[in-house]
Design a protein around this motif. Structure first.
Motif, PDB file in Angstrom:
ATOM      1  N   SER A  54       0.910  -1.272   0.505  1.00 35.85           N
ATOM      2  CA  SER A  54       0.608   0.157  -0.344  1.00 35.85           C
ATOM      3  C   SER A  54       1.007   1.001   0.228  1.00 35.85           C
ATOM      4  O   SER A  54       2.216   0.748   0.633  1.00 35.85           O
ATOM      5  CB  SER A  54      -1.049   0.196   1.173  1.00 35.85           C
ATOM      6  OG  SER A  54      -1.969   1.363   1.230  1.00 35.85           O
ATOM      7  N   ARG A  57      -1.347   7.571  -0.052  1.00 37.69           N
ATOM      8  CA  ARG A  57      -1.622   9.196  -0.953  1.00 37.69           C
ATOM      9  C   ARG A  57      -2.298  10.419  -0.381  1.00 37.69           C
ATOM     10  O   ARG A  57      -2.071  11.373  -1.118  1.00 37.69           O
ATOM     11  CB  ARG A  57      -1.665   9.029  -2.152  1.00 37.69           C
ATOM     12  CG  ARG A  57      -1.007   8.140  -3.104  1.00 37.69           C
ATOM     13  CD  ARG A  57       0.361   8.404  -3.955  1.00 37.69           C
ATOM     14  NE  ARG A  57       1.186   7.373  -4.621  1.00 37.69           N
ATOM     15  CZ  ARG A  57       2.712   7.660  -5.693  1.00 37.69           C
ATOM     16  NH1 ARG A  57       3.217   8.416  -4.664  1.00 37.69           N
ATOM     17  NH2 ARG A  57       2.708   6.853  -6.151  1.00 37.69           N
ATOM     18  N   PHE A  63      -2.758  13.905  -5.580  1.00 33.56           N
ATOM     19  CA  PHE A  63      -3.218  12.750  -5.656  1.00 33.56           C
ATOM     20  C   PHE A  63      -5.251  12.629  -5.391  1.00 33.56           C
ATOM     21  O   PHE A  63      -5.320  11.984  -4.828  1.00 33.56           O
ATOM     22  CB  PHE A  63      -2.552  11.527  -5.600  1.00 33.56           C
ATOM     23  CG  PHE A  63      -1.214  11.073  -6.482  1.00 33.56           C
ATOM     24  CD1 PHE A  63      -0.988  10.881  -7.308  1.00 33.56           C
ATOM     25  CD2 PHE A  63      -0.464  11.661  -5.294  1.00 33.56           C
ATOM     26  CE1 PHE A  63       0.618  10.029  -6.868  1.00 33.56           C
ATOM     27  CE2 PHE A  63       1.321  11.712  -6.048  1.00 33.56           C
ATOM     28  CZ  PHE A  63       1.276  10.975  -7.503  1.00 33.56           C
ATOM     29  N   TYR A  68      -4.302   3.246  -2.848  1.00 38.15           N
ATOM     30  CA  TYR A  68      -3.313   3.187  -3.244  1.00 38.15           C
ATOM     31  C   TYR A  68      -2.593   1.551  -3.132  1.00 38.15           C
ATOM     32  O   TYR A  68      -1.865   1.548  -2.374  1.00 38.15           O
ATOM     33  CB  TYR A  68      -1.984   4.713  -3.463  1.00 38.15           C
ATOM     34  CG  TYR A  68      -2.950   5.534  -4.951  1.00 38.15           C
ATOM     35  CD1 TYR A  68      -2.055   5.709  -6.037  1.00 38.15           C
ATOM     36  CD2 TYR A  68      -4.063   6.593  -4.397  1.00 38.15           C
ATOM     37  CE1 TYR A  68      -2.336   6.864  -7.048  1.00 38.15           C
ATOM     38  CE2 TYR A  68      -4.024   7.496  -5.155  1.00 38.15           C
ATOM     39  CZ  TYR A  68      -3.525   7.309  -6.602  1.00 38.15           C
ATOM     40  OH  TYR A  68      -4.180   8.330  -7.188  1.00 38.15           O
ATOM     41  N   ARG A  69      -1.842   0.734  -4.325  1.00 42.02           N
ATOM     42  CA  ARG A  69      -1.312   0.053  -4.220  1.00 42.02           C
ATOM     43  C   ARG A  69      -0.092  -0.015  -5.458  1.00 42.02           C
ATOM     44  O   ARG A  69      -0.904   0.517  -6.779  1.00 42.02           O
ATOM     45  CB  ARG A  69      -2.137  -1.634  -3.930  1.00 42.02           C
ATOM     46  CG  ARG A  69      -3.728  -0.887  -2.861  1.00 42.02           C
ATOM     47  CD  ARG A  69      -2.337  -1.339  -2.011  1.00 42.02           C
ATOM     48  NE  ARG A  69      -2.048  -2.732  -1.578  1.00 42.02           N
ATOM     49  CZ  ARG A  69      -3.232  -3.658  -1.254  1.00 42.02           C
ATOM     50  NH1 ARG A  69      -4.289  -3.729  -1.062  1.00 42.02           N
ATOM     51  NH2 ARG A  69      -2.826  -5.354  -0.897  1.00 42.02           N
ATOM     52  N   GLN A 471      -5.945  11.576 -14.558  1.00 38.72           N
ATOM     53  CA  GLN A 471      -5.889  10.821 -13.648  1.00 38.72           C
ATOM     54  C   GLN A 471      -7.514  11.076 -13.993  1.00 38.72           C
ATOM     55  O   GLN A 471      -8.355   9.307 -14.573  1.00 38.72           O
ATOM     56  CB  GLN A 471      -6.138  11.482 -12.482  1.00 38.72           C
ATOM     57  CG  GLN A 471      -5.024  11.302 -11.827  1.00 38.72           C
ATOM     58  CD  GLN A 471      -4.466  11.730 -10.232  1.00 38.72           C
ATOM     59  OE1 GLN A 471      -5.236  12.200  -9.693  1.00 38.72           O
ATOM     60  NE2 GLN A 471      -2.984  11.254  -9.644  1.00 38.72           N
ATOM     61  N   PHE A 500      -0.082   8.346 -11.880  1.00 42.44           N
ATOM     62  CA  PHE A 500      -0.156   8.095 -10.946  1.00 42.44           C
ATOM     63  C   PHE A 500       0.617   6.916  -9.939  1.00 42.44           C
ATOM     64  O   PHE A 500       1.266   7.281  -8.713  1.00 42.44           O
ATOM     65  CB  PHE A 500      -1.357   6.952 -11.040  1.00 42.44           C
ATOM     66  CG  PHE A 500      -2.627   6.836 -11.216  1.00 42.44           C
ATOM     67  CD1 PHE A 500      -3.503   7.786 -10.865  1.00 42.44           C
ATOM     68  CD2 PHE A 500      -3.056   6.568 -12.649  1.00 42.44           C
ATOM     69  CE1 PHE A 500      -5.152   7.638 -11.022  1.00 42.44           C
ATOM     70  CE2 PHE A 500      -4.202   6.352 -13.343  1.00 42.44           C
ATOM     71  CZ  PHE A 500      -5.459   7.624 -12.212  1.00 42.44           C
ATOM     72  N   THR A 557       1.389   2.225  -9.688  1.00 42.89           N
ATOM     73  CA  THR A 557       0.593   2.708  -8.347  1.00 42.89           C
ATOM     74  C   THR A 557      -0.702   2.309  -9.299  1.00 42.89           C
ATOM     75  O   THR A 557      -0.246   3.576  -9.643  1.00 42.89           O
ATOM     76  CB  THR A 557       1.437   3.250  -6.875  1.00 42.89           C
ATOM     77  OG1 THR A 557       1.104   4.467  -7.727  1.00 42.89           O
ATOM     78  CG2 THR A 557       3.202   2.783  -7.215  1.00 42.89           C
ATOM     79  N   LEU A 558      -1.175   2.279  -8.843  1.00 45.67           N
ATOM     80  CA  LEU A 558      -2.988   3.033  -8.740  1.00 45.67           C
ATOM     81  C   LEU A 558      -4.166   2.751  -7.715  1.00 45.67           C
ATOM     82  O   LEU A 558      -3.987   1.624  -6.900  1.00 45.67           O
ATOM     83  CB  LEU A 558      -3.371   1.459 -10.637  1.00 45.67           C
ATOM     84  CG  LEU A 558      -2.576   1.521 -11.705  1.00 45.67           C
ATOM     85  CD1 LEU A 558      -3.266   0.649 -12.305  1.00 45.67           C
ATOM     86  CD2 LEU A 558      -3.059   3.169 -11.801  1.00 45.67           C
ATOM     87  N   PRO A 559      -5.140   3.732  -7.613  1.00 40.46           N
ATOM     88  CA  PRO A 559      -5.984   3.886  -6.971  1.00 40.46           C
ATOM     89  C   PRO A 559      -6.819   2.575  -7.004  1.00 40.46           C
ATOM     90  O   PRO A 559      -7.182   2.107  -7.822  1.00 40.46           O
ATOM     91  CB  PRO A 559      -6.327   4.861  -7.022  1.00 40.46           C
ATOM     92  CG  PRO A 559      -6.101   5.537  -8.211  1.00 40.46           C
ATOM     93  CD  PRO A 559      -5.049   4.778  -8.478  1.00 40.46           C
TER      94      PRO A 559
END
Length: 564
Positions: A54, A57, A63, A68-69, A471, A500, A557-559
């Motif tokens: 994790s 952010r 962001f 976010y992972r 985004q 991201f 990384t993406l939310p």
């Protein structure tokens, strides 16, 4: 992009595809692609892809999104991907890219035009010989050609004299409908002045992302192999060693998208891309240095390359004659038809006398080949990012198809908003402010409420920066990116990393323009000559030999909003 030969007539498709729009359909409708996309899961992570650590952010207001992972994607070499044809990523539309490259000597000087007349012809002759070997004999310095691609080449590479381009290498390539097209794949840029040369590499119209990457990579390597030792190819939108801007001597990547179901789909896809021109510019800026320096001091704060007064695209700032301008009254208009009256209206708005004069626009829907041409992107350093931009444009066109199938017009963000944010994106890229101009949420909601929420942001969280606008563009396109199998593609990764994260040496927002600025600043900080020309020469070759590699190193990384 190409000269048509033996191109078969396309069969018509039914207007029943879009019942709501039947009255607006063109009489000349395109044929549906022959190959259906494989079934793709729309939700959840694809097989082999896992969530990692994790990333917090929550304190960084740039962001958007939550949770976010890290996205852990199995590493596969380009050679492995290339032979695995069965799992290539199908494109819903055919796609070709024109790639313009700097030719310069060790010091970044352009060879004289009169000298290059002879030398270029010899270079093209070598290119024809080597490309023939690559296709039919194999060479150790090129990866083997997949049978699928070789079978689409329907004649041996040959030379052709062209009035504008001089001597060119042509490839004859099979189209999805069974026709054929001849492509000037390797030649000088026919639009440039006679003072010097830009090398233009043109891929055939491709049906798969990996096919497109193969041709882009192979043509780059072909250029490297054929150029004499005293000349180099340089992938940047402006030559950083050039003393000043010279009209016509900037480099871009032009995309041609085709095989639309019908004219309405093509025209509306143009409108969708038009809405996101500022976003595309912000993601593709790559000309921040001229005369070996940027336009201001490079400021880096907490690993973020802010550089607030460094122009990100000197190409777009200066090249005002071969692209659209920032005047909303004369910016390319929103259109809903492909008839003569609409074409006349288009030309009146942009103040051009003919389609031939009017074709030099950010996006142009009236090419001779039935394609949309997108010419706003700066030339990128890496092949990977070029293909990522192609996937983004494909997703926009596919989103258009989905809207039309639901009986919904593509929204119109308005020329004022697009032109204003186009200008600021040129100046400051992803860190520029995003400001709607005379654009209300109610206006967009009447088309598509989801578009309204993502383009402007929710009422309680309006979009403030271009990074956030991009985004939200990805939020809007998420479902089609997942459906088409694009979201976790190695080609889309650098674009997603730009907004991201994560990038090993910098915080978003970051594009290849910031990469150039960071190289410049690194050299200054280490008491080195800040000339980045040699770095660009080196990376141009490195990133074409391996088209899944790119300067934005790190783990994606993406939310949660992009994953679910």
């Amino acid at each position: 992009m190409a000269k048509d030969k033996k191109k078969k007539k396309k069969k018509g498709s039914s207007n029943d595809d879009y019942d709501t729009f039947a009255p607006f359909m063109s009489k000349e409708k395109g044929k549906e692609k022959g190959k259906a996309p494989k079934e793709k899961k729309v939700s959840g992570l694809p097989s082999g892809i896992h969530l990692g650590a994790s990333i917090d952010r929550s304190t960084d207001k740039l962001f958007l999104g939550s949770d976010y992972r890290e996205i852990l994607i199995p590493d596969r070499s380009w050679a492995e991907i290339l032979v695995d044809v069965e799992h290539w990523t199908i494109l819903p539309f055919t796609h070709g890219i024109e790639m313009e490259l700097i030719i310069a000597d060790d010091n970044g000087n352009y060879p004289p035009g009169d000298e290059m007349v002879f030398r270029m012809k010899e270079i093209v002759k070598d290119a024809i010989r080597i490309m023939d070997q690559v296709l039919y004999e194999g060479r150790q310095d090129f990866l083997p050609v997949p049978d699928y691609i070789r079978e689409k080449v329907t004649a041996r590479p040959y030379g052709r004299d062209d009035i504008e381009k001089g001597y060119a290498m042509d490839i004859r390539y099979r189209l999805p409908d069974g026709g054929e097209v001849d492509i000037d794949t390797f030649a000088r840029d026919g639009n440039v002045t006679a003072v010097t040369y830009i090398l233009e590499l043109v891929t055939p119209p491709c049906e798969y992302a990996e096919e497109l990457a193969y041709w882009a990579s192979t043509l780059f390597l072909l250029a490297k192999t054929t150029l004499p030792n005293d000349l180099h190819i340089i992938a940047s939108a402006i030559n950083p060693a050039a003393k000043e801007y010279m009209r016509g001597l900037t480099q871009a990547d032009h995309s041609h998208i085709g095989s639309f179901y019908n004219d309405l789909e093509k025209i509306q896809a143009y409108c969708m891309i038009r809405n996101f021109i500022p976003h595309i510019i912000a993601l593709t800026c790559n000309s921040p240095i001229l005369n070996n320096k940027p336009t201001d001091v490079v400021k880096i704060v907490n690993k973020r390359i802010t550089a607030p007064n460094c122009v990100r695209s000197l190409r777009l700032k200066n090249n005002t004659t071969m692209l659209s301008n920032n005047d909303p009254k004369h910016f390319i208009p929103y259109i809903t038809s492909n008839d003569e009256a609409t074409m006349t209206y288009f030309l009146q708005v942009i103040q051009k006398a003919s389609l031939e004069d009017g074709r030099f626009q950010d996006v142009f829907p009236y090419t001779d080949w039935g394609t949309i041409e997108i010419r706003v992107s700066d030339a990128q350093i890496s092949i990977c990012r070029r293909i990522g931009i192609a996937l983004l444009l494909q997703a926009m066109c596919y989103k258009t198809r989905q809207l039309l199938q639901r009986g919904v017009w593509v929204p119109d963000a308005g020329s004022e908003t697009i032109a204003y944010n186009r200008k600021t994106s040129i100046e400051r890229g992803l860190i520029s402010l995003f400001r709607p101009q005379n654009l209300t949420r109610e206006h967009l909601i009447q088309y598509d409420p989801d578009f309204a929420d993502q383009y402007l942001g929710p009422p309680n969280q309006p979009v403030r920066y271009m990074m956030q606008a991009c985004q939200r563009m990805f939020f809007y396109l998420k479902d089609v990116l997942k459906e088409l199998g694009f979201l976790y593609s190695p080609f889309l990764k650098p674009l997603l990393q730009s907004v991201f994260g994560s990038v090993s040496y910098a915080e978003p927002p970051i594009t290849e323009a910031e990469y150039q600025l960071s190289l410049y600043q690194y050299k200054l900080d280490n008491n080195e000559n800040p000339n980045i020309l040699y770095d660009l020469i080196y990376f141009t070759i490195e990133y074409c030999k391996d088209p899944i590699n790119n300067p934005l190193t790190g783990v994606l990384t993406l939310p949660k909003e992009m994953r679910d």
